[in-house]
Design a protein around this motif. Structure first.
Motif, PDB file in Angstrom:
ATOM      1  N   GLU A 183       0.831  -1.203   0.000  1.00  0.00           N
ATOM      2  CA  GLU A 183       0.000   0.000   0.000  1.00  0.00           C
ATOM      3  C   GLU A 183       0.866   1.254   0.000  1.00  0.00           C
ATOM      4  N   LEU A 184       0.419   2.255  -0.709  1.00  0.00           N
ATOM      5  CA  LEU A 184       1.133   3.520  -0.804  1.00  0.00           C
ATOM      6  C   LEU A 184       1.252   4.182   0.571  1.00  0.00           C
ATOM      7  N   THR A 185       2.474   4.532   0.962  1.00  0.00           N
ATOM      8  CA  THR A 185       2.702   5.208   2.242  1.00  0.00           C
ATOM      9  C   THR A 185       3.456   6.523   2.088  1.00  0.00           C
ATOM     10  N   GLY A 186       4.117   6.728   0.967  1.00  0.00           N
ATOM     11  CA  GLY A 186       4.895   7.948   0.791  1.00  0.00           C
ATOM     12  C   GLY A 186       5.452   8.053  -0.613  1.00  0.00           C
ATOM     13  N   THR A 187       6.210   9.110  -0.808  1.00  0.00           N
ATOM     14  CA  THR A 187       6.874   9.369  -2.074  1.00  0.00           C
ATOM     15  C   THR A 187       8.303   9.776  -1.787  1.00  0.00           C
ATOM     16  N   PHE A 188       9.227   9.248  -2.557  1.00  0.00           N
ATOM     17  CA  PHE A 188      10.611   9.720  -2.487  1.00  0.00           C
ATOM     18  C   PHE A 188      10.953  10.295  -3.844  1.00  0.00           C
ATOM     19  N   SER A 189      11.382  11.555  -3.861  1.00  0.00           N
ATOM     20  CA  SER A 189      11.742  12.188  -5.126  1.00  0.00           C
ATOM     21  C   SER A 189      13.126  12.820  -5.014  1.00  0.00           C
ATOM     22  N   GLN A 190      13.672  13.161  -6.157  1.00  0.00           N
ATOM     23  CA  GLN A 190      14.985  13.803  -6.186  1.00  0.00           C
ATOM     24  C   GLN A 190      14.991  15.075  -5.351  1.00  0.00           C
TER      25      GLN A 190
END
Length: 129
Positions: free
Chosen positions: A37-44
């Motif tokens: 399940e989606l819990t977060g986002t990691f981006s540059q």
């Protein structure tokens, strides 16, 4: 909107996420829990402000890194269902300042992504044609 082939990141070190971003030529990946399940986002952009003294932090688990650095991806990620209308995608993006919104199924699992860049490209194609 990308397909179900998105890499999903589960409890890995931040350095491994950076390798994934590089390998797949991506700017962000969804972070998921043990159920997928989606819990977060990691981006540059979550790396802004990381100095050479903080490089050891890249070996922290990704969610810990985001929480420690008070990065944007540590917050609740934006998401919509596959049948979302254009406005349901654009409004959260516009008001949050986020660059992407994850498309999730009924089980909160990531099946795609809509990015601001992708939306702008599609609008430009439609208006230029």
């Amino acid at each position: 909107m990308a397909s179900n082939s998105l890499p999903r990141i589960l409890y890995v070190q931040t350095i491994e996420i950076l390798r994934t971003l590089e390998k797949h030529d991506m700017t962000a990946v969804p972070l998921v829990n043990g159920k997928g399940e989606l819990t977060g986002t990691f981006s540059q952009s979550d790396l802004k402000g990381v100095s050479t003294l903080m490089l050891v932090d890249l070996f922290l688990e990704a969610m810990t890194f985001l929480e420690d650095e008070e990065a944007r991806g540590a917050g609740r990620p934006l998401s919509v269902k596959p049948d979302a209308r254009f406005g349901e995608i654009m409004l959260p993006l516009a008001y949050s300042g986020a660059h992407r919104i994850w498309i999730i199924d009924e089980e909160n699992k990531v099946i795609g992504v809509a990015s601001m860049t992708g939306v702008i490209k599609e609008v430009m194609k439609a208006t230029v044609s």
